[in-house]
Structure formats: C-alpha cells, structure tokens
Design an enzyme around this catalytic site. Structure first.
Site, PDB file in Angstrom:
ATOM      1  N   PRO A 119       0.831  -1.208   0.000  1.00 50.30           N
ATOM      2  CG  PRO A 119      -0.777  -1.566   1.641  1.00 50.30           C
ATOM      3  CD  PRO A 119       0.529  -2.091   1.144  1.00 50.30           C
ATOM      4  CD  GLU A 120       2.111   3.718  -4.546  1.00 50.70           C
ATOM      5  OE1 GLU A 120       2.404   4.930  -4.603  1.00 50.70           O
ATOM      6  OE2 GLU A 120       2.177   2.969  -5.537  1.00 50.70           O
ATOM      7  CE  LYS A 136       5.344   3.079   0.193  1.00 45.62           C
ATOM      8  NZ  LYS A 136       6.083   2.135  -0.681  1.00 45.62           N
ATOM      9  NE  ARG A 181       7.982  -2.811  -6.058  1.00 46.74           N
ATOM     10  CZ  ARG A 181       7.271  -2.004  -5.277  1.00 46.74           C
ATOM     11  NH1 ARG A 181       7.831  -1.456  -4.207  1.00 46.74           N
ATOM     12  NH2 ARG A 181       6.009  -1.746  -5.544  1.00 46.74           N
TER      13      ARG A 181
END
Length: 269
Positions: A2-3, A52, A258
C-alpha cells in the site's frame, strides 16, 4: 505494498471510529498479546500516518506503530464483533465498530521517543501539513542516483510507491533514469505539488487516479482500465500497451527489484 494515501485514509477512518473514547484491544493471534493487555481499556487519543506508517496514539504516551508491508490489511466492521477469522494480530473495538489487523510487517508498542526515531528516518510526506519538501530536495539535488529510485527511497520522500512514482514522472515528461542532481529545482517543485494533489485525491476516493480529464475513457472513447488496483493511470502496469498520449508502446524494466514503467517517447531528455 500500500502507498501512503492508503495509510492516511486508514488514519482518517480510525480517527473517526475510535478517537476520544476508551477502546478494547486484544491480539487473537497472540503475537501482540502482552502489548494489547497494556492498552486494553485505554483512551484512544488519535490516529495519524507518516508515509507508509500508521500510528495509534493512546493515553499515557503509548503508541502502536503499524507498517502493513506487502500483505498487511486493516478491516473495519460494525459491531457486534464476530469471532476472529484468520491470523488477527490486533483487534481494536470501539463504540460502533471494530478493526482487525492481519499480516503486518510491523505491529509494535512504542514510546513517543521511539516514534520520533522512526519518523526521523523518513523523508517528508506530501500528505502531511508539517512536511518540508526542501529536505527531500537537498538530497535529490546532490544525488547521482536516478530520480526513479530516489522517489521510492522512503528516507528521501515518504509515502510514494511504484504507482505514484511511475505516474508522476510520466505526467511531467521526466525520463526515469534522470539523475536527481539533473532534475532541476523548478521540475522538482512541480513533482512535489503534483504528488501532494494526486495523493490527497487518493485519500478521498480510496484508489489511485492520475489521468487528466481530457485523457479519460469518457473523453477519448477508449475502454476503461480493467485492473485489480483500480483507477485510471497512464503507464503503471501497461507495459506493451499503447501510450494514452502518443500511442507508442509503454515499456518496463527492473529497477531495484521493482517494475518501472514509462513511455520512451513522452519521457525523453
């Protein structure tokens, strides 16, 4: 993972549901049991987020620090509370709702000084009113590291993840491999302001939308995006598909483990 907008949205929900009243805290799974016992029946003062990271602040200078990581989830449900399902690390029961935390990377009880130490390791968060973007720029402007990598470094800038990284670079036509020191102050300020606006919208609607009105499906006649993440985006998870602006192929490559997405035509030096 989650950002930042997700954690700020959770903080807002928990502030509304639990703040200003005593709550019951437990750990059905058992891994947070001793800390939960210290909090059970305590006044829930407020919830806040930094990047976060989520913080539940209780009376007596006690703070629960939560980092969801890749698999963590918080679910909020109206009372009466049901039997715990799955591995519930922490349950908070308030006046009208209860919240269950499952699978976090971190769920720990900290002192205010320990919370300060956590936050001191983080870069400025575009969603916080106390953010100091100059701190991020001081690091970016001296760095040979790519701006794509810097935007994901939580010590430089807090709360930005893979989606916002890819999308803000596209929106400003910035080649992702541009060194931080070559970005330029004016471009950095545009990126910061855009992140603050995009992420604030994400808090409101609960998803990431980055496409400008003139490029939305209803304006162009294209099919809406079909993706479990939801939201209309320009390049994220659109590798091999035509760019919504120029029509050329969106590409991807690995950067620091990523996937990085961009349009080589729209994002040129």
């Amino acid at each position: 993972m989650p950002e930042g907008h997700t954690l700020h949205r959770l903080a807002g929900v928990h502030q509304e549901l639990f703040a200003g009243a005593a709550v019951r805290v437990s750990s059905p799974q058992g891994r947070f049991a001793s800390s939960a016992a210290l909090l059970d029946g305590a006044l829930f003062e407020r919830a806040e987020a930094h990047g976060k990271h989520l913080f539940h602040r209780y009376a007596g200078d006690r703070v629960v620090h939560v980092h969801l990581g890749l698999y963590g989830t918080f679910t909020e449900t109206e009372l009466p509370a049901s039997e715990p399902r799955g591995q519930v690390r922490m349950r908070v029961v308030g006046r009208t709702h209860f919240a269950d935390l499952r699978g976090p990377t971190r769920c720990e009880l900290l002192t205010p000084d320990e919370v300060t130490a956590v936050r001191d390791r983080l870069g400025p968060d575009p969603l916080r009113t106390d953010a100091e973007p100059e701190r991020a720029w001081a690091r970016i402007s001296k760095s040979r590291t790519s701006i794509a990598a810097l935007l994901m470094d939580q010590k430089v800038l807090s709360g930005v993840g893979n989606v916002y990284r890819a999308e803000v670079l596209f929106r400003h036509g910035i080649p992702p491999m541009t060194a931080g020191r070559d970005l330029g102050r004016e471009r950095w300020e545009l990126v910061w302001d855009d992140l603050a606006a995009l992420m604030a919208d994400g808090v409101k609607v609960g998803r990431i939308d980055t496409v400008r009105p003139e490029h939305l499906p209803e304006a162009t006649g294209r099919a809406p995006r079909q993706d479990r993440h939801g939201g209309e985006v320009y390049v994220y998870r659109r590798a091999g598909m035509p760019c919504l602006i120029c029509g050329d192929e969106v590409v991807t490559e690995d950067l620091a483990a990523r996937n990085l997405y961009w349009c080589p035509t729209c994002q040129t030096a």
